[in-house]
Motif scaffolding. Structure first.
Motif, PDB file in Angstrom:
ATOM      1  N   THR A  29       0.955  -1.086   0.042  1.00 15.79           N
ATOM      2  CA  THR A  29      -0.146   0.049   0.025  1.00 15.79           C
ATOM      3  C   THR A  29       0.830   1.123   0.172  1.00 15.79           C
ATOM      4  N   ALA A  30       0.466   2.380  -0.119  1.00 18.45           N
ATOM      5  CA  ALA A  30       0.998   3.706   0.152  1.00 18.45           C
ATOM      6  C   ALA A  30       1.333   3.906   1.578  1.00 18.45           C
ATOM      7  N   ALA A  31       2.444   4.429   1.676  1.00 24.63           N
ATOM      8  CA  ALA A  31       3.003   4.703   3.187  1.00 24.63           C
ATOM      9  C   ALA A  31       2.182   5.724   3.826  1.00 24.63           C
ATOM     10  N   HIS A  32       1.337   6.654   3.102  1.00 25.01           N
ATOM     11  CA  HIS A  32       0.708   7.594   3.816  1.00 25.01           C
ATOM     12  C   HIS A  32      -0.803   7.205   4.069  1.00 25.01           C
ATOM     13  N   GLY A  33      -1.633   7.911   4.780  1.00 28.99           N
ATOM     14  CA  GLY A  33      -2.970   7.554   5.331  1.00 28.99           C
ATOM     15  C   GLY A  33      -4.163   8.151   4.335  1.00 28.99           C
ATOM     16  N   THR A  34      -5.262   8.301   4.924  1.00 28.48           N
ATOM     17  CA  THR A  34      -6.453   8.561   4.097  1.00 28.48           C
ATOM     18  C   THR A  34      -6.573   9.899   3.963  1.00 28.48           C
ATOM     19  N   ALA A  35      -5.827  10.784   4.612  1.00 24.52           N
ATOM     20  CA  ALA A  35      -6.027  12.377   4.013  1.00 24.52           C
ATOM     21  C   ALA A  35      -7.272  12.859   4.053  1.00 24.52           C
ATOM     22  N   TYR A  36      -7.824  12.586   5.175  1.00 22.97           N
ATOM     23  CA  TYR A  36      -9.292  13.036   5.212  1.00 22.97           C
ATOM     24  C   TYR A  36      -9.472  14.706   4.882  1.00 22.97           C
ATOM     25  N   ASP A  37      -8.329  15.385   5.459  1.00 17.88           N
ATOM     26  CA  ASP A  37      -8.497  16.884   5.081  1.00 17.88           C
ATOM     27  C   ASP A  37      -8.458  17.375   3.554  1.00 17.88           C
ATOM     28  N   ILE A  38      -8.037  16.351   2.539  1.00 16.33           N
ATOM     29  CA  ILE A  38      -8.350  16.785   1.263  1.00 16.33           C
ATOM     30  C   ILE A  38      -8.964  15.738   0.552  1.00 16.33           C
ATOM     31  N   ALA A  39      -9.811  14.967   1.097  1.00 16.94           N
ATOM     32  CA  ALA A  39     -10.883  14.107   0.458  1.00 16.94           C
ATOM     33  C   ALA A  39     -11.802  14.851  -0.409  1.00 16.94           C
ATOM     34  N   GLY A  40     -12.043  14.537  -1.549  1.00 25.37           N
ATOM     35  CA  GLY A  40     -12.885  15.190  -2.434  1.00 25.37           C
ATOM     36  C   GLY A  40     -12.251  16.226  -3.211  1.00 25.37           C
ATOM     37  N   LYS A  41     -11.204  16.749  -3.050  1.00 25.67           N
ATOM     38  CA  LYS A  41     -10.802  17.846  -3.765  1.00 25.67           C
ATOM     39  C   LYS A  41      -9.801  17.351  -4.997  1.00 25.67           C
ATOM     40  N   GLY A  42      -9.452  16.422  -5.269  1.00 23.69           N
ATOM     41  CA  GLY A  42      -8.937  15.700  -6.505  1.00 23.69           C
ATOM     42  C   GLY A  42      -7.550  16.269  -6.415  1.00 23.69           C
ATOM     43  N   ILE A  43      -6.883  16.612  -5.282  1.00 16.29           N
ATOM     44  CA  ILE A  43      -5.441  16.683  -5.365  1.00 16.29           C
ATOM     45  C   ILE A  43      -4.666  15.696  -4.685  1.00 16.29           C
ATOM     46  N   ALA A  44      -5.109  14.580  -4.522  1.00 16.04           N
ATOM     47  CA  ALA A  44      -4.233  13.652  -3.784  1.00 16.04           C
ATOM     48  C   ALA A  44      -3.191  13.115  -4.941  1.00 16.04           C
ATOM     49  N   HIS A  45      -2.036  13.021  -4.506  1.00 16.79           N
ATOM     50  CA  HIS A  45      -1.016  12.422  -5.426  1.00 16.79           C
ATOM     51  C   HIS A  45      -0.892  11.113  -5.277  1.00 16.79           C
ATOM     52  N   PRO A  46      -0.957  10.486  -6.522  1.00 13.00           N
ATOM     53  CA  PRO A  46      -0.762   8.959  -6.655  1.00 13.00           C
ATOM     54  C   PRO A  46       0.480   8.220  -6.630  1.00 13.00           C
ATOM     55  N   GLY A  47       1.435   9.292  -6.483  1.00 11.89           N
ATOM     56  CA  GLY A  47       2.890   8.520  -6.829  1.00 11.89           C
ATOM     57  C   GLY A  47       3.292   7.163  -5.614  1.00 11.89           C
TER      58      GLY A  47
END
Length: 327
Positions: free
Chosen positions: A288-306
């Motif tokens: 999996t990715a080493a980061h978490g669910t990032a609730y603070d940016i959910a739904g904004k379309g800016i999550a980095h897929p790297g």
């Protein structure tokens, strides 16, 4: 698909639209068509995939991912950016199904977009982490541990999700040696022919010859020497505040740390948006990715897929090597 209240639906859509990921493996997605469709809208991507309802025949056309739609989550009922039983249940059901498929030979590796442990505990109260959950789900009784991987550098750890006050008492020569063996095996499975493993000290300045603690003298160093006798390419213990600098410049392939944050802080500073978590020791790779669910940016379309892209590619590479070795 992971937690539906965070960035997981968006990340799932982004990696499914990535030509490099699609070319690396035959991808089967476990989840819900409506959640994935919402993720694609948020990510502003168009998906070219096949869909099969649970229990229906599964089409498999080359180069096209397949979504198995469990029809078990209406995204309108998931509060975005909030911990909820519904989002935890969605992730839990999907993960169990994926693990069962891999354990049953239907898949060679498992990847998941990020989970939220608090949401998972609302469904499975005893949920500590993905390792324990995976072991219970497939009846695995061996040794498995988390690794973090970033730009060719690996981080393993002897203790993980335990209180810091308990770490020193949990360190044993045998435990460190077992983790050295597991780290060596995982690196070899990923294609590193002769792994070089640095072992981090527990105490400041590696204990300063016993002035700041004796774990280095009585526990860690003897385990390292035993690892060397077992033909593992290991060395240490090295002060934890400099060992990652040496590894980063290429002296080592991996650092075995004594506790969770000792390595996690270093790895996430090196590259938060690219790191991968691998659960090694299971019969198949789980990534999996080493980061978490990032609730603070959910739904904004800016999550980095790297990081998620790297996780998919690592899982595919490791599964491919295992399949080639078994042929």
């Amino acid at each position: 698909m992971g937690d539906a209240a965070g960035i997981s639906p968006e990340l799932t859509a982004k990696v499914l639209a990535d030509e490099g990921v699609r070319a690396a493996a035959e991808i089967t997605v476990i989840g819900e068509e409506r959640v994935l469709a919402k993720g694609a809208r948020v990510a502003s991507v168009s998906l070219d995939i096949d869909v099969a309802r649970d229990g229906e025949p599964r089409p498999r056309r080359a180069g096209r991912p397949l979504l198995i739609d469990l029809q078990h989550c209406d995204p309108a009922e998931i509060p975005l950016g909030e911990i909820s039983e519904a989002s935890g249940r969605f992730a839990t059901v999907n993960f169990r199904r994926a693990l069962a498929m891999a354990a049953g030979g239907e898949a060679d590796a498992v990847c998941f977009t990020p989970f939220n442990k608090a949401a998972m505990r609302l469904v499975t109260p005893g949920y500590d982490d993905e390792i324990g959950f995976s072991a219970e789900a497939i009846g695995f009784h061996g040794v498995a541990k988390e690794f973090n991987v970033l730009d060719g550098l690996w981080n393993a750890r002897v203790t993980s999700h335990v209180p810091l006050k308990d770490v020193a008492g949990l360190l044993t020569r045998q435990g460190i040696l077992d983790n050295l063996r597991l780290t060596d095996d995982a690196l070899r499975a990923a294609g590193i022919a002769r792994p070089r493993i640095a072992v981090a000290a527990l105490n400041p300045h590696a204990g300063d010859n016993g002035n700041f603690g004796r774990e280095e003298i009585e526990v860690i160093a003897p385990a390292v020497e035993e690892g060397k006798r077992a033909q593992i390419g290991c060395d240490g213990p090295f002060p934890a505040d400099t060992v990652f600098l040496r590894a980063r410049r290429g002296d080592f392939d991996a650092v075995l740390t004594m506790y969770h944050d000792q390595g996690q802080i270093a790895m996430k500073l090196i590259g938060f948006d690219a790191g991968v978590t691998l659960m090694g020791g299971f019969p198949f790779p789980i990534c999996t990715a080493a980061h978490g669910t990032a609730y603070d940016i959910a739904g904004k379309g800016i999550a980095h897929p790297g990081a998620m892209r790297n996780a998919m590619l690592l899982a595919a590479r490791m599964a491919g090597r295992e399949a080639a070795a078994a042929a």
